[in-house]
Design a protein around this motif. Structure first.
Motif, short mmCIF file in Angstrom:
data_model
loop_
_atom_site.label_atom_id
_atom_site.label_comp_id
_atom_site.label_asym_id
_atom_site.label_seq_id
_atom_site.Cartn_x
_atom_site.Cartn_y
_atom_site.Cartn_z
N ILE A 47 0.63 -1.13 0.00
CA ILE A 47 -0.04 0.08 0.07
C ILE A 47 1.07 1.37 -0.11
CG2 ILE A 47 -1.43 1.38 1.36
CD1 ILE A 47 -3.15 -0.87 -0.03
N LEU A 48 1.84 1.13 0.84
CA LEU A 48 2.97 2.30 0.85
C LEU A 48 3.61 2.61 -0.43
CD1 LEU A 48 4.62 1.85 4.26
CD2 LEU A 48 2.75 3.54 3.74
N TYR A 49 3.72 1.49 -1.20
CA TYR A 49 4.26 1.49 -2.52
C TYR A 49 3.53 2.34 -3.42
CZ TYR A 49 6.22 0.34 -7.12
OH TYR A 49 6.57 0.42 -8.28
N GLY A 50 2.27 1.99 -3.61
CA GLY A 50 1.23 2.88 -4.39
C GLY A 50 1.02 4.16 -4.03
N ALA A 51 0.96 4.54 -2.73
CA ALA A 51 0.85 5.80 -2.32
C ALA A 51 2.22 6.91 -2.76
CB ALA A 51 0.71 6.09 -1.10
N LEU A 52 3.50 6.13 -2.53
CA LEU A 52 4.43 6.93 -2.99
C LEU A 52 4.58 7.21 -4.32
CD1 LEU A 52 6.99 5.15 -0.25
CD2 LEU A 52 6.30 7.63 -0.52
N LEU A 53 4.20 6.03 -5.26
CA LEU A 53 4.41 6.15 -6.62
C LEU A 53 3.50 7.09 -7.34
CD1 LEU A 53 6.46 5.04 -8.42
CD2 LEU A 53 4.73 3.50 -9.26
N PHE A 54 2.41 7.25 -6.56
CA PHE A 54 1.37 8.25 -6.99
C PHE A 54 1.62 9.49 -6.58
CE2 PHE A 54 -2.15 11.24 -5.77
CZ PHE A 54 -3.05 11.10 -6.69
N ALA A 55 2.46 9.84 -5.46
CA ALA A 55 3.17 11.23 -5.22
C ALA A 55 4.36 11.53 -6.17
CB ALA A 55 3.71 11.17 -3.92
N CYS A 56 5.14 10.47 -6.74
CA CYS A 56 6.17 10.78 -7.65
C CYS A 56 5.46 11.31 -8.84
CB CYS A 56 6.84 9.40 -7.78
SG CYS A 56 8.06 9.50 -9.15
#
Length: 450
Positions: free
Chosen positions: A300-309
Protein backbone atom coordinates in the motif's frame (compact mmCIF):
# COMPACT_ATOMS: atom_id res chain seq x y z
CA UNK A 1 29.42 -2.81 8.07
CA UNK A 2 29.66 -5.62 10.64
CA UNK A 3 26.79 -7.44 8.94
CA UNK A 4 28.42 -6.99 5.54
CA UNK A 5 31.61 -8.56 6.87
CA UNK A 6 29.74 -11.50 8.39
CA UNK A 7 26.51 -11.97 6.39
CA UNK A 8 24.12 -14.92 6.63
CA UNK A 9 25.76 -17.64 4.54
CA UNK A 10 29.34 -16.93 5.66
CA UNK A 11 32.29 -16.71 3.30
CA UNK A 12 30.41 -17.54 0.11
CA UNK A 13 27.73 -14.96 0.83
CA UNK A 14 30.43 -12.35 1.46
CA UNK A 15 32.06 -13.12 -1.90
CA UNK A 16 28.67 -12.97 -3.62
CA UNK A 17 28.05 -9.53 -2.11
CA UNK A 18 31.36 -8.42 -3.62
CA UNK A 19 30.28 -9.77 -7.01
CA UNK A 20 26.98 -7.93 -6.69
CA UNK A 21 28.86 -4.72 -5.91
CA UNK A 22 30.98 -4.99 -9.06
CA UNK A 23 28.04 -6.07 -11.21
CA UNK A 24 25.89 -3.15 -10.09
CA UNK A 25 28.72 -0.67 -10.47
CA UNK A 26 28.63 -1.50 -14.15
CA UNK A 27 24.84 -1.41 -14.11
CA UNK A 28 25.03 2.12 -12.69
CA UNK A 29 27.12 3.11 -15.68
CA UNK A 30 24.54 1.57 -18.02
CA UNK A 31 21.47 2.98 -16.29
CA UNK A 32 22.84 6.52 -16.21
CA UNK A 33 24.20 6.55 -19.76
CA UNK A 34 22.32 4.04 -21.94
CA UNK A 35 19.34 6.25 -22.81
CA UNK A 36 21.65 9.14 -23.69
CA UNK A 37 24.02 6.77 -25.53
CA UNK A 38 21.16 5.61 -27.73
CA UNK A 39 20.09 9.24 -28.22
CA UNK A 40 23.39 10.96 -29.03
CA UNK A 41 25.61 8.12 -30.31
CA UNK A 42 23.14 5.71 -31.95
CA UNK A 43 20.92 8.67 -32.94
CA UNK A 44 17.61 7.01 -31.99
CA UNK A 45 14.47 8.98 -31.19
CA UNK A 46 12.77 8.78 -27.78
CA UNK A 47 9.93 6.55 -28.98
CA UNK A 48 12.40 4.29 -30.81
CA UNK A 49 14.46 3.95 -27.64
CA UNK A 50 11.33 3.00 -25.69
CA UNK A 51 10.47 0.43 -28.34
CA UNK A 52 14.03 -0.95 -28.34
CA UNK A 53 14.11 -1.39 -24.57
CA UNK A 54 10.57 -2.75 -24.49
CA UNK A 55 11.00 -5.35 -27.22
CA UNK A 56 14.41 -6.37 -25.87
CA UNK A 57 12.81 -6.74 -22.45
CA UNK A 58 10.67 -9.58 -23.80
CA UNK A 59 13.83 -11.68 -23.73
CA UNK A 60 14.12 -10.87 -20.05
CA UNK A 61 10.69 -12.38 -19.48
CA UNK A 62 12.07 -15.68 -20.74
CA UNK A 63 15.23 -15.34 -18.68
CA UNK A 64 13.62 -15.59 -15.23
CA UNK A 65 11.65 -18.86 -15.58
CA UNK A 66 14.44 -20.34 -17.71
CA UNK A 67 16.96 -19.66 -14.95
CA UNK A 68 14.61 -21.12 -12.34
CA UNK A 69 14.11 -24.28 -14.34
CA UNK A 70 17.81 -24.75 -15.10
CA UNK A 71 18.76 -24.08 -11.47
CA UNK A 72 16.84 -27.20 -10.45
CA UNK A 73 19.04 -29.31 -12.74
CA UNK A 74 22.42 -27.57 -13.11
CA UNK A 75 24.89 -25.97 -10.67
CA UNK A 76 23.75 -22.49 -9.74
CA UNK A 77 27.31 -21.13 -9.69
CA UNK A 78 28.05 -22.20 -13.26
CA UNK A 79 24.78 -20.73 -14.51
CA UNK A 80 25.52 -17.38 -12.88
CA UNK A 81 29.03 -17.25 -14.37
CA UNK A 82 27.49 -17.96 -17.76
CA UNK A 83 25.09 -15.03 -17.35
CA UNK A 84 27.96 -12.67 -16.52
CA UNK A 85 30.00 -13.78 -19.53
CA UNK A 86 26.98 -13.52 -21.83
CA UNK A 87 26.51 -9.87 -20.86
CA UNK A 88 30.23 -9.22 -21.27
CA UNK A 89 29.97 -10.29 -24.92
CA UNK A 90 26.70 -8.53 -25.72
CA UNK A 91 27.74 -5.16 -24.31
CA UNK A 92 30.92 -5.41 -26.32
CA UNK A 93 28.75 -5.85 -29.40
CA UNK A 94 26.66 -2.78 -28.48
CA UNK A 95 29.76 -0.68 -29.16
CA UNK A 96 30.00 -1.87 -32.76
CA UNK A 97 26.30 -2.04 -33.63
CA UNK A 98 24.42 0.89 -35.12
CA UNK A 99 20.74 1.26 -35.90
CA UNK A 100 17.65 -0.25 -34.34
CA UNK A 101 17.81 -3.56 -36.23
CA UNK A 102 21.39 -4.32 -35.20
CA UNK A 103 20.98 -3.20 -31.59
CA UNK A 104 17.75 -5.08 -30.91
CA UNK A 105 19.11 -8.69 -30.71
CA UNK A 106 22.20 -7.55 -28.80
CA UNK A 107 20.24 -5.61 -26.17
CA UNK A 108 17.72 -8.47 -26.00
CA UNK A 109 20.47 -10.95 -25.16
CA UNK A 110 21.76 -8.52 -22.51
CA UNK A 111 18.31 -8.38 -20.91
CA UNK A 112 18.05 -12.17 -21.01
CA UNK A 113 21.31 -12.56 -19.10
CA UNK A 114 20.42 -9.76 -16.72
CA UNK A 115 17.06 -11.20 -15.64
CA UNK A 116 18.41 -14.73 -15.43
CA UNK A 117 21.28 -13.54 -13.23
CA UNK A 118 18.92 -11.74 -10.83
CA UNK A 119 16.79 -14.87 -10.45
CA UNK A 120 19.89 -16.95 -9.75
CA UNK A 121 21.03 -14.41 -7.15
CA UNK A 122 17.63 -14.72 -5.45
CA UNK A 123 17.96 -18.50 -5.41
CA UNK A 124 21.46 -18.21 -3.96
CA UNK A 125 20.05 -16.11 -1.11
CA UNK A 126 17.31 -18.63 -0.30
CA UNK A 127 19.83 -21.48 -0.26
CA UNK A 128 22.79 -19.80 1.45
CA UNK A 129 20.95 -17.62 3.96
CA UNK A 130 17.98 -19.88 4.71
CA UNK A 131 15.49 -18.30 7.12
CA UNK A 132 17.73 -15.23 7.33
CA UNK A 133 17.00 -14.44 3.70
CA UNK A 134 15.44 -11.05 4.54
CA UNK A 135 18.64 -9.92 6.23
CA UNK A 136 20.76 -11.18 3.33
CA UNK A 137 18.44 -9.51 0.82
CA UNK A 138 18.79 -6.20 2.65
CA UNK A 139 22.58 -6.59 2.66
CA UNK A 140 22.63 -7.50 -1.03
CA UNK A 141 20.58 -4.43 -1.93
CA UNK A 142 22.89 -2.30 0.19
CA UNK A 143 25.98 -3.64 -1.62
CA UNK A 144 24.27 -3.50 -5.01
CA UNK A 145 23.07 0.07 -4.61
CA UNK A 146 26.43 1.20 -3.28
CA UNK A 147 27.91 -0.12 -6.52
CA UNK A 148 25.18 1.55 -8.57
CA UNK A 149 25.84 4.87 -6.83
CA UNK A 150 29.54 4.65 -7.68
CA UNK A 151 28.69 3.70 -11.26
CA UNK A 152 26.30 6.63 -11.56
CA UNK A 153 28.95 8.95 -10.16
CA UNK A 154 31.45 7.77 -12.77
CA UNK A 155 28.76 8.17 -15.42
CA UNK A 156 28.18 11.75 -14.31
CA UNK A 157 31.79 12.56 -15.18
CA UNK A 158 31.43 10.89 -18.57
CA UNK A 159 28.18 12.70 -19.32
CA UNK A 160 29.78 15.99 -18.34
CA UNK A 161 32.41 15.37 -21.02
CA UNK A 162 29.62 14.53 -23.43
CA UNK A 163 31.74 13.15 -26.27
CA UNK A 164 31.07 9.97 -28.21
CA UNK A 165 34.27 8.45 -26.84
CA UNK A 166 33.10 9.15 -23.27
CA UNK A 167 29.76 7.42 -23.89
CA UNK A 168 31.52 4.39 -25.36
CA UNK A 169 33.93 4.22 -22.42
CA UNK A 170 30.97 4.03 -20.03
CA UNK A 171 29.46 1.08 -21.92
CA UNK A 172 32.85 -0.67 -21.97
CA UNK A 173 33.18 -0.17 -18.22
CA UNK A 174 29.84 -1.89 -17.71
CA UNK A 175 31.01 -4.86 -19.80
CA UNK A 176 34.22 -5.23 -17.80
CA UNK A 177 32.27 -5.23 -14.53
CA UNK A 178 30.64 -8.51 -15.57
CA UNK A 179 34.04 -10.09 -16.14
CA UNK A 180 35.16 -9.07 -12.65
CA UNK A 181 31.91 -10.40 -11.14
CA UNK A 182 32.34 -13.74 -12.91
CA UNK A 183 35.84 -14.11 -11.42
CA UNK A 184 34.43 -13.64 -7.91
CA UNK A 185 31.51 -16.02 -8.43
CA UNK A 186 34.02 -18.67 -9.55
CA UNK A 187 35.43 -18.64 -6.00
CA UNK A 188 32.20 -19.56 -4.19
CA UNK A 189 30.98 -23.08 -3.47
CA UNK A 190 27.72 -24.45 -4.80
CA UNK A 191 25.05 -23.61 -2.17
CA UNK A 192 22.80 -26.33 -0.74
CA UNK A 193 19.02 -26.04 -0.70
CA UNK A 194 18.36 -26.28 3.04
CA UNK A 195 14.64 -26.05 2.42
CA UNK A 196 14.61 -29.64 1.15
CA UNK A 197 15.82 -30.92 4.54
CA UNK A 198 13.01 -29.15 6.32
CA UNK A 199 10.48 -30.45 3.83
CA UNK A 200 11.56 -34.06 4.29
CA UNK A 201 11.51 -33.73 8.08
CA UNK A 202 7.90 -32.58 8.20
CA UNK A 203 6.53 -34.62 5.29
CA UNK A 204 4.56 -36.86 7.63
CA UNK A 205 2.53 -34.08 9.23
CA UNK A 206 1.88 -31.52 6.48
CA UNK A 207 -1.04 -33.09 4.64
CA UNK A 208 -3.45 -30.60 6.19
CA UNK A 209 -1.16 -27.72 5.24
CA UNK A 210 -1.10 -28.97 1.66
CA UNK A 211 -4.89 -28.98 1.67
CA UNK A 212 -4.85 -25.33 2.77
CA UNK A 213 -2.33 -24.57 0.06
CA UNK A 214 -4.55 -26.14 -2.55
CA UNK A 215 -7.49 -24.04 -1.42
CA UNK A 216 -5.40 -20.88 -1.53
CA UNK A 217 -3.89 -21.71 -4.90
CA UNK A 218 -7.07 -22.91 -6.55
CA UNK A 219 -5.37 -26.15 -7.55
CA UNK A 220 -4.29 -29.43 -6.01
CA UNK A 221 -0.96 -29.32 -7.84
CA UNK A 222 0.68 -26.51 -5.90
CA UNK A 223 4.19 -27.67 -6.88
CA UNK A 224 3.63 -26.41 -10.43
CA UNK A 225 3.63 -22.60 -10.50
CA UNK A 226 1.92 -22.51 -13.90
CA UNK A 227 -1.09 -24.31 -12.41
CA UNK A 228 -1.10 -22.25 -9.21
CA UNK A 229 -3.68 -19.54 -9.93
CA UNK A 230 -3.12 -17.77 -6.62
CA UNK A 231 0.61 -17.41 -7.22
CA UNK A 232 0.12 -16.37 -10.84
CA UNK A 233 -2.28 -13.67 -9.64
CA UNK A 234 0.42 -12.38 -7.31
CA UNK A 235 2.97 -12.32 -10.16
CA UNK A 236 0.53 -10.53 -12.49
CA UNK A 237 -0.30 -7.82 -9.94
CA UNK A 238 3.38 -7.48 -9.07
CA UNK A 239 4.13 -6.17 -12.58
CA UNK A 240 2.80 -2.63 -11.96
CA UNK A 241 4.39 -2.80 -8.49
CA UNK A 242 7.78 -2.67 -10.28
CA UNK A 243 7.17 0.39 -12.45
CA UNK A 244 9.47 2.50 -10.29
CA UNK A 245 12.39 0.96 -12.22
CA UNK A 246 11.24 2.23 -15.63
CA UNK A 247 10.17 5.57 -14.19
CA UNK A 248 13.62 6.16 -12.69
CA UNK A 249 15.76 4.84 -15.54
CA UNK A 250 13.68 5.71 -18.63
CA UNK A 251 10.74 7.98 -17.85
CA UNK A 252 12.50 10.61 -15.74
CA UNK A 253 15.56 11.10 -18.03
CA UNK A 254 13.42 11.41 -21.18
CA UNK A 255 10.84 13.61 -19.45
CA UNK A 256 13.65 15.90 -18.27
CA UNK A 257 15.25 16.11 -21.72
CA UNK A 258 12.07 16.56 -23.77
CA UNK A 259 9.54 18.33 -21.53
CA UNK A 260 11.40 20.37 -18.89
CA UNK A 261 14.02 23.12 -18.69
CA UNK A 262 16.21 21.29 -16.15
CA UNK A 263 19.89 20.70 -17.08
CA UNK A 264 20.77 17.33 -18.64
CA UNK A 265 23.53 16.79 -16.08
CA UNK A 266 20.75 16.21 -13.54
CA UNK A 267 20.10 12.72 -14.95
CA UNK A 268 22.93 10.97 -13.02
CA UNK A 269 21.76 12.78 -9.87
CA UNK A 270 18.54 10.76 -9.99
CA UNK A 271 20.51 7.53 -9.70
CA UNK A 272 22.89 8.91 -7.09
CA UNK A 273 19.98 9.98 -4.85
CA UNK A 274 18.33 6.63 -5.42
CA UNK A 275 21.32 4.46 -4.65
CA UNK A 276 22.65 6.46 -1.70
CA UNK A 277 19.27 6.44 0.05
CA UNK A 278 18.86 2.72 -0.58
CA UNK A 279 22.30 2.06 0.91
CA UNK A 280 21.47 4.13 3.99
CA UNK A 281 17.88 3.01 4.56
CA UNK A 282 17.51 -0.52 3.15
CA UNK A 283 18.44 -2.42 6.33
CA UNK A 284 16.22 -0.24 8.50
CA UNK A 285 13.24 -0.52 6.17
CA UNK A 286 13.69 -4.28 5.88
CA UNK A 287 13.81 -4.65 9.67
CA UNK A 288 10.53 -2.73 10.06
CA UNK A 289 8.81 -4.72 7.31
CA UNK A 290 10.13 -8.19 8.15
CA UNK A 291 7.68 -11.05 7.62
CA UNK A 292 5.07 -11.69 4.91
CA UNK A 293 2.20 -9.77 6.54
CA UNK A 294 4.26 -6.62 7.03
CA UNK A 295 5.50 -7.02 3.47
CA UNK A 296 1.91 -7.14 2.27
CA UNK A 297 1.20 -3.88 4.10
CA UNK A 298 4.24 -2.30 2.42
CA UNK A 299 2.47 -2.75 -0.94
CA UNK A 300 0.00 0.00 0.00
CA UNK A 301 2.84 2.39 0.84
CA UNK A 302 4.38 1.63 -2.55
CA UNK A 303 1.21 2.70 -4.34
CA UNK A 304 0.94 5.92 -2.34
CA UNK A 305 4.58 6.90 -2.89
CA UNK A 306 4.50 6.18 -6.61
CA UNK A 307 1.31 8.25 -6.92
CA UNK A 308 3.09 11.20 -5.26
CA UNK A 309 6.08 10.74 -7.58
CA UNK A 310 3.86 10.85 -10.66
CA UNK A 311 2.19 14.05 -9.43
CA UNK A 312 5.63 15.63 -8.99
CA UNK A 313 6.65 14.65 -12.54
CA UNK A 314 3.42 16.08 -13.93
CA UNK A 315 4.03 19.40 -12.17
CA UNK A 316 7.65 19.55 -13.41
CA UNK A 317 6.40 20.31 -16.93
CA UNK A 318 4.31 23.28 -15.77
CA UNK A 319 7.21 25.72 -16.10
CA UNK A 320 8.60 28.00 -13.43
CA UNK A 321 12.24 28.10 -14.42
CA UNK A 322 15.12 25.65 -14.36
CA UNK A 323 15.69 26.04 -10.62
CA UNK A 324 12.13 25.21 -9.59
CA UNK A 325 11.94 22.36 -12.09
CA UNK A 326 15.19 20.91 -10.76
CA UNK A 327 13.85 20.90 -7.19
CA UNK A 328 10.61 19.22 -8.27
CA UNK A 329 12.46 16.53 -10.24
CA UNK A 330 14.78 15.84 -7.32
CA UNK A 331 11.71 15.45 -5.10
CA UNK A 332 10.32 12.97 -7.62
CA UNK A 333 13.61 11.04 -7.44
CA UNK A 334 13.28 10.93 -3.65
CA UNK A 335 9.69 9.66 -3.84
CA UNK A 336 10.44 6.97 -6.42
CA UNK A 337 13.35 5.82 -4.25
CA UNK A 338 11.09 5.45 -1.21
CA UNK A 339 8.68 3.49 -3.40
CA UNK A 340 11.55 1.23 -4.47
CA UNK A 341 12.40 0.55 -0.83
CA UNK A 342 8.83 -0.59 -0.23
CA UNK A 343 8.88 -2.73 -3.37
CA UNK A 344 12.18 -4.40 -2.49
CA UNK A 345 10.65 -5.54 0.81
CA UNK A 346 7.24 -6.59 -0.49
CA UNK A 347 8.08 -8.30 -3.80
CA UNK A 348 11.00 -10.30 -2.41
CA UNK A 349 9.41 -11.50 0.82
CA UNK A 350 6.02 -12.28 -0.71
CA UNK A 351 7.53 -14.14 -3.67
CA UNK A 352 9.25 -16.50 -1.22
CA UNK A 353 6.51 -16.70 1.43
CA UNK A 354 3.71 -17.43 -1.04
CA UNK A 355 5.66 -20.27 -2.68
CA UNK A 356 5.54 -23.87 -1.33
CA UNK A 357 8.54 -25.26 0.54
CA UNK A 358 8.70 -28.60 -1.31
CA UNK A 359 12.13 -29.60 -2.59
CA UNK A 360 12.64 -28.53 -6.19
CA UNK A 361 9.49 -26.39 -6.27
CA UNK A 362 10.86 -23.12 -4.90
CA UNK A 363 13.32 -22.58 -7.76
CA UNK A 364 10.52 -22.89 -10.32
CA UNK A 365 8.24 -20.60 -8.32
CA UNK A 366 10.87 -17.90 -7.89
CA UNK A 367 11.68 -18.16 -11.59
CA UNK A 368 8.04 -17.40 -12.38
CA UNK A 369 8.00 -14.60 -9.79
CA UNK A 370 10.98 -13.01 -11.53
CA UNK A 371 8.82 -12.59 -14.61
CA UNK A 372 7.02 -9.65 -13.00
CA UNK A 373 10.17 -7.54 -13.15
CA UNK A 374 10.97 -8.86 -16.62
CA UNK A 375 7.52 -8.02 -17.99
CA UNK A 376 7.74 -4.57 -16.43
CA UNK A 377 11.12 -3.99 -18.09
CA UNK A 378 9.53 -4.96 -21.40
CA UNK A 379 6.21 -3.15 -21.10
CA UNK A 380 7.33 -0.25 -18.90
CA UNK A 381 9.52 1.75 -21.32
CA UNK A 382 7.04 1.75 -24.25
CA UNK A 383 4.17 2.44 -21.83
CA UNK A 384 5.95 5.50 -20.52
CA UNK A 385 7.24 6.82 -23.85
CA UNK A 386 4.26 6.04 -26.08
CA UNK A 387 1.31 6.46 -23.69
CA UNK A 388 2.15 8.30 -20.47
CA UNK A 389 4.58 10.89 -21.86
CA UNK A 390 2.58 11.27 -25.07
CA UNK A 391 -0.43 12.26 -22.95
CA UNK A 392 1.58 14.93 -21.16
CA UNK A 393 1.20 15.71 -17.45
CA UNK A 394 -2.24 14.07 -17.37
CA UNK A 395 -0.61 10.78 -18.33
CA UNK A 396 1.49 10.80 -15.15
CA UNK A 397 -1.57 11.53 -13.00
CA UNK A 398 -3.50 8.62 -14.52
CA UNK A 399 -0.53 6.27 -14.14
CA UNK A 400 -0.10 7.11 -10.45
CA UNK A 401 -3.82 6.66 -9.78
CA UNK A 402 -3.92 3.24 -11.47
CA UNK A 403 -0.87 1.93 -9.61
CA UNK A 404 -2.24 3.16 -6.26
CA UNK A 405 -5.52 1.34 -6.93
CA UNK A 406 -3.81 -1.88 -7.95
CA UNK A 407 -1.67 -1.80 -4.82
CA UNK A 408 -4.86 -2.14 -2.75
CA UNK A 409 -5.93 -5.14 -4.85
CA UNK A 410 -2.48 -6.74 -4.47
CA UNK A 411 -2.43 -6.33 -0.69
CA UNK A 412 -5.91 -7.82 -0.31
CA UNK A 413 -5.06 -10.83 -2.49
CA UNK A 414 -1.77 -11.50 -0.67
CA UNK A 415 -3.31 -11.31 2.81
CA UNK A 416 -6.08 -13.66 1.72
CA UNK A 417 -3.59 -16.19 0.35
CA UNK A 418 -1.35 -15.92 3.41
CA UNK A 419 -4.30 -16.63 5.69
CA UNK A 420 -5.25 -19.77 3.77
CA UNK A 421 -1.61 -20.70 3.22
CA UNK A 422 -0.74 -20.82 6.95
CA UNK A 423 -0.27 -24.45 8.06
CA UNK A 424 -2.09 -25.82 11.12
CA UNK A 425 -0.42 -25.72 14.54
CA UNK A 426 0.87 -29.26 14.36
CA UNK A 427 2.59 -28.70 11.04
CA UNK A 428 3.96 -25.36 12.17
CA UNK A 429 5.45 -27.01 15.27
CA UNK A 430 7.02 -29.71 13.14
CA UNK A 431 8.50 -27.11 10.79
CA UNK A 432 10.03 -25.28 13.75
CA UNK A 433 11.45 -28.51 15.17
CA UNK A 434 12.86 -29.51 11.80
CA UNK A 435 14.39 -26.09 11.31
CA UNK A 436 16.13 -26.36 14.67
CA UNK A 437 17.42 -29.79 13.71
CA UNK A 438 18.78 -28.52 10.40
CA UNK A 439 20.41 -25.58 12.19
CA UNK A 440 21.98 -27.94 14.72
CA UNK A 441 23.33 -30.16 11.93
CA UNK A 442 24.71 -27.10 10.17
CA UNK A 443 26.40 -25.93 13.38
CA UNK A 444 27.91 -29.34 13.92
CA UNK A 445 29.20 -29.42 10.36
CA UNK A 446 30.80 -25.99 10.83
CA UNK A 447 32.45 -27.20 14.04
CA UNK A 448 33.90 -30.21 12.26
CA UNK A 449 35.18 -27.98 9.47
CA UNK A 450 36.90 -25.75 12.04
Amino acid sequence: MAQLRNPPGGRDARIMLGALFLDRTGSGLWAASSVLYFTFVAHLHAQTIGLLLGVAGVAGIVGSPLAGRLAGRLPLRSLLIGCHLLRLVTLGLVLVCTGFDALLPVVAATYLGDRAAKTLEMLFATRAAGEQRSTYQALSRTAANAGTAIGAGIAAAGLAVGTEAAYRALILGDALSFLAAAVLVWQIREPRDSGSSITRAVSGVTSAARTNNAVADGSTRAANPWRDRGYLQFVLLDIPMNLDDSILNVGMPLWLVNRTSAPHALVPAFLIINTVLVVVLQLRVSARAEGPRRAARAVILYGALLFACCIALASAAAGGGAGVTTVVLLAAALLVTMAELMRSVSSWELAVSLAPREAGARASYLGVAGMSQSVQKSAGPPLLTSVVMAAGPAGWVVLGTVVAGLSIVQQTACLRRLKAFTPPAAAATAVATATQGVAADHTATQSLQV
